[in-house]
Design a protein around this motif. Structure first.
Motif, PDB file in Angstrom:
ATOM      1  N   ASP A 112       0.833  -1.206   0.000  1.00 25.30           N
ATOM      2  CA  ASP A 112       0.000   0.000   0.000  1.00 25.30           C
ATOM      3  C   ASP A 112       0.866   1.254   0.000  1.00 25.30           C
ATOM      4  O   ASP A 112       0.506   2.269  -0.601  1.00 25.30           O
ATOM      5  CB  ASP A 112      -0.927   0.013   1.211  1.00 25.30           C
ATOM      6  CG  ASP A 112      -2.052  -1.006   1.093  1.00 25.30           C
ATOM      7  OD1 ASP A 112      -2.368  -1.395  -0.044  1.00 25.30           O
ATOM      8  OD2 ASP A 112      -2.595  -1.419   2.129  1.00 25.30           O
ATOM      9  N   LEU A 113       2.001   1.180   0.686  1.00 22.27           N
ATOM     10  CA  LEU A 113       2.910   2.317   0.735  1.00 22.27           C
ATOM     11  C   LEU A 113       3.430   2.651  -0.661  1.00 22.27           C
ATOM     12  O   LEU A 113       3.457   3.818  -1.079  1.00 22.27           O
ATOM     13  CB  LEU A 113       4.070   2.002   1.678  1.00 22.27           C
ATOM     14  CG  LEU A 113       5.080   3.115   1.958  1.00 22.27           C
ATOM     15  CD1 LEU A 113       4.396   4.331   2.554  1.00 22.27           C
ATOM     16  CD2 LEU A 113       6.169   2.610   2.891  1.00 22.27           C
ATOM     17  N   MET A 114       3.846   1.630  -1.409  1.00 18.51           N
ATOM     18  CA  MET A 114       4.362   1.859  -2.751  1.00 18.51           C
ATOM     19  C   MET A 114       3.261   2.345  -3.697  1.00 18.51           C
ATOM     20  O   MET A 114       3.510   3.197  -4.565  1.00 18.51           O
ATOM     21  CB  MET A 114       4.991   0.578  -3.295  1.00 18.51           C
ATOM     22  CG  MET A 114       6.251   0.158  -2.556  1.00 18.51           C
ATOM     23  SD  MET A 114       7.492   1.484  -2.524  1.00 18.51           S
ATOM     24  CE  MET A 114       7.833   1.667  -4.265  1.00 18.51           C
ATOM     25  N   GLN A 115       2.043   1.814  -3.525  1.00 18.61           N
ATOM     26  CA  GLN A 115       0.932   2.257  -4.361  1.00 18.61           C
ATOM     27  C   GLN A 115       0.656   3.745  -4.162  1.00 18.61           C
ATOM     28  O   GLN A 115       0.485   4.504  -5.117  1.00 18.61           O
ATOM     29  CB  GLN A 115      -0.332   1.456  -4.037  1.00 18.61           C
ATOM     30  CG  GLN A 115      -0.325   0.036  -4.549  1.00 18.61           C
ATOM     31  CD  GLN A 115      -0.436  -0.016  -6.067  1.00 18.61           C
ATOM     32  OE1 GLN A 115       0.548  -0.248  -6.770  1.00 18.61           O
ATOM     33  NE2 GLN A 115      -1.616   0.208  -6.585  1.00 18.61           N
ATOM     34  N   GLN A 116       0.621   4.171  -2.886  1.00 18.46           N
ATOM     35  CA  GLN A 116       0.329   5.569  -2.599  1.00 18.46           C
ATOM     36  C   GLN A 116       1.477   6.476  -3.017  1.00 18.46           C
ATOM     37  O   GLN A 116       1.264   7.591  -3.495  1.00 18.46           O
ATOM     38  CB  GLN A 116       0.039   5.745  -1.104  1.00 18.46           C
ATOM     39  CG  GLN A 116      -1.251   5.118  -0.639  1.00 18.46           C
ATOM     40  CD  GLN A 116      -2.469   5.748  -1.310  1.00 18.46           C
ATOM     41  OE1 GLN A 116      -2.486   6.939  -1.610  1.00 18.46           O
ATOM     42  NE2 GLN A 116      -3.485   4.941  -1.567  1.00 18.46           N
ATOM     43  N   PHE A 117       2.710   5.997  -2.849  1.00 17.68           N
ATOM     44  CA  PHE A 117       3.856   6.820  -3.231  1.00 17.68           C
ATOM     45  C   PHE A 117       3.904   7.002  -4.744  1.00 17.68           C
ATOM     46  O   PHE A 117       4.276   8.068  -5.235  1.00 17.68           O
ATOM     47  CB  PHE A 117       5.152   6.200  -2.727  1.00 17.68           C
ATOM     48  CG  PHE A 117       6.348   7.095  -2.927  1.00 17.68           C
ATOM     49  CD1 PHE A 117       6.466   8.270  -2.202  1.00 17.68           C
ATOM     50  CD2 PHE A 117       7.342   6.776  -3.836  1.00 17.68           C
ATOM     51  CE1 PHE A 117       7.557   9.111  -2.381  1.00 17.68           C
ATOM     52  CE2 PHE A 117       8.428   7.607  -4.027  1.00 17.68           C
ATOM     53  CZ  PHE A 117       8.538   8.785  -3.291  1.00 17.68           C
ATOM     54  N   SER A 118       3.519   5.967  -5.491  1.00 21.71           N
ATOM     55  CA  SER A 118       3.499   6.101  -6.945  1.00 21.71           C
ATOM     56  C   SER A 118       2.500   7.158  -7.378  1.00 21.71           C
ATOM     57  O   SER A 118       2.720   7.869  -8.368  1.00 21.71           O
ATOM     58  CB  SER A 118       3.179   4.753  -7.597  1.00 21.71           C
ATOM     59  OG  SER A 118       1.838   4.365  -7.358  1.00 21.71           O
ATOM     60  N   GLU A 119       1.393   7.288  -6.635  1.00 19.14           N
ATOM     61  CA  GLU A 119       0.434   8.349  -6.924  1.00 19.14           C
ATOM     62  C   GLU A 119       1.038   9.713  -6.589  1.00 19.14           C
ATOM     63  O   GLU A 119       0.848  10.695  -7.318  1.00 19.14           O
ATOM     64  CB  GLU A 119      -0.849   8.140  -6.113  1.00 19.14           C
ATOM     65  CG  GLU A 119      -1.639   6.900  -6.479  1.00 19.14           C
ATOM     66  CD  GLU A 119      -2.262   6.994  -7.862  1.00 19.14           C
ATOM     67  OE1 GLU A 119      -2.522   8.126  -8.313  1.00 19.14           O
ATOM     68  OE2 GLU A 119      -2.469   5.940  -8.488  1.00 19.14           O
ATOM     69  N   LEU A 120       1.778   9.759  -5.504  1.00 20.63           N
ATOM     70  CA  LEU A 120       2.376  11.013  -5.046  1.00 20.63           C
ATOM     71  C   LEU A 120       3.351  11.578  -6.059  1.00 20.63           C
ATOM     72  O   LEU A 120       3.440  12.791  -6.248  1.00 20.63           O
ATOM     73  CB  LEU A 120       3.078  10.781  -3.701  1.00 20.63           C
ATOM     74  CG  LEU A 120       3.514  11.998  -2.897  1.00 20.63           C
ATOM     75  CD1 LEU A 120       2.313  12.817  -2.459  1.00 20.63           C
ATOM     76  CD2 LEU A 120       4.332  11.580  -1.690  1.00 20.63           C
ATOM     77  N   ILE A 121       4.091  10.700  -6.746  1.00 20.57           N
ATOM     78  CA  ILE A 121       5.085  11.168  -7.713  1.00 20.57           C
ATOM     79  C   ILE A 121       4.562  11.111  -9.146  1.00 20.57           C
ATOM     80  O   ILE A 121       5.324  11.265 -10.095  1.00 20.57           O
ATOM     81  CB  ILE A 121       6.394  10.355  -7.604  1.00 20.57           C
ATOM     82  CG1 ILE A 121       6.164   8.880  -7.950  1.00 20.57           C
ATOM     83  CG2 ILE A 121       7.004  10.501  -6.223  1.00 20.57           C
ATOM     84  CD1 ILE A 121       7.444   8.064  -8.022  1.00 20.57           C
TER      85      ILE A 121
END
Length: 221
Positions: A112-121
Motif C-alpha cells: 500500500d505504501l508503494m501504491q500511494q507513493f506512486s500516486e504522489l510522484i
C-alpha cells in the motif's frame, strides 16, 4: 498524505495467545514477513518470520516465549515520507501506526505504501522525465518552474538527490508531456546541464532507429 490515511483494514494483529504457527499462516496469507503483537491496544512489538523459525516449539503461544521484539512505529499524524524512511531503514514489510496516546491503530503494508507513493510522484500519469545537474548555489525551484511553464509544460512531480563527492544536485522532473525537446531547449538556453531524459518522443524514436539498424545488420550477416 498522512500515516492514518494509509492504514490497511485487512492485516490482523496477533495476541500473545496466538501460536507461532498461527503467525506464519497469517504471514503467508497476507504476503508479509512481520506482524504486530498487540494487547488491548498496547503495541508490544513486531514479530518476524525469522523470529518464529528460530523457535523450538512454534506450536506454543507466543506469550510462552522470551521474544526480543523490535518496536518500530509511526504516529498517525506523520507524513508518508516518514513512513517510507522507517520502512526502508529497517527493511519492514509493515509499519505499525500508533496514536499520540500510544494506542495501536493498525499497520501500513509495503504494498500500500508503494501504491500511494506512486500516486504522489505521478508515476501513472503519462509524461516524460528530465534530469538536470546543477550546483547547490544555483538551485531555485521558482526558476525551474518558470522555464518549464515558458515551454508550455507543467511539473507533475520533482525530487532532488545529491552526489556525495561533488555535492552536485540532480533534479529529476516529471512533466505532463512526452515531447521534451522544447523543455530541454529552455533549460539549455539558461545554461542548465541535461543529465538524462526518459520517455521523450525523440528518445523513443532514436531507440527504435537503433533497434532497426541492429536488425538490418543481423539479417545481412
Amino acid at each position: 498524505m498522512l500515516a492514518k490515511d494509509l492504514i490497511s483494514d485487512i492485516i490482523p494483529a496477533l495476541k500473545t495467545s496466538d501460536t507461532g504457527l498461527d503467525a506464519l499462516n497469517w504471514m503467508e496469507a497476507f504476503k508479509v514477513s512481520h506482524l504486530p503483537i498487540v494487547n488491548n491496544k498496547v503495541f508490544l512489538g513486531l514479530v518476524s518470520d525469522t523470529d518464529i523459525y528460530e523457535l523450538n516449539t512454534a506450536g506454543e503461544p507466543l506469550g510462552n516465549h522470551r521474544l526480543s521484539l523490535m518496536k518500530p512505529y509511526i504516529f498517525a499524524h506523520q507524513h508518508i515520507y516518514d513512513v517510507i524512511e522507517i520502512a526502508s531503514r529497517l527493511k519492514l514489510s509493515i509499519v505499525p501506526v500508533l496514536t499520540i496516546e500510544q494506542e495501536y491503530t493498525g499497520v501500513i503494508t509495503q504494498y500500500d505504501l508503494m501504491q500511494q507513493f506512486s500516486e504522489l510522484i505521478a508515476a501513472h500519469t503519462p509524461g516524460g522525465i528530465i534530469q538536470i545537474e546543477i550546483a547547490p548555489r544555483d538551485y531555485a525551484l521558482s526558476e525551474l518552474a518558470r522555464i518549464v511553464e515558458d515551454s508550455d509544460s507543467k511539473i507533475l512531480s520533482l525530487y532532488v538527490t545529491q552526489e556525495p563527492l561533488s555535492g552536485q544536485l540532480f533534479i529529476t522532473i516529471k512533466l505532463n508531456r512526452t515531447d521534451l525537446q522544447p523543455v530541454i531547449n529552455g533549460f539549455e538556453r539558461y545554461g542548465y546541464k541535461i543529465r538524462a531524459e526518459y520517455g521523450s518522443e525523440s528518445h523513443m524514436d532514436e531507440t527504435a532507429k537503433r533497434n532497426y539498424e541492429s536488425l538490418i545488420r543481423y539479417l545481412s550477416v
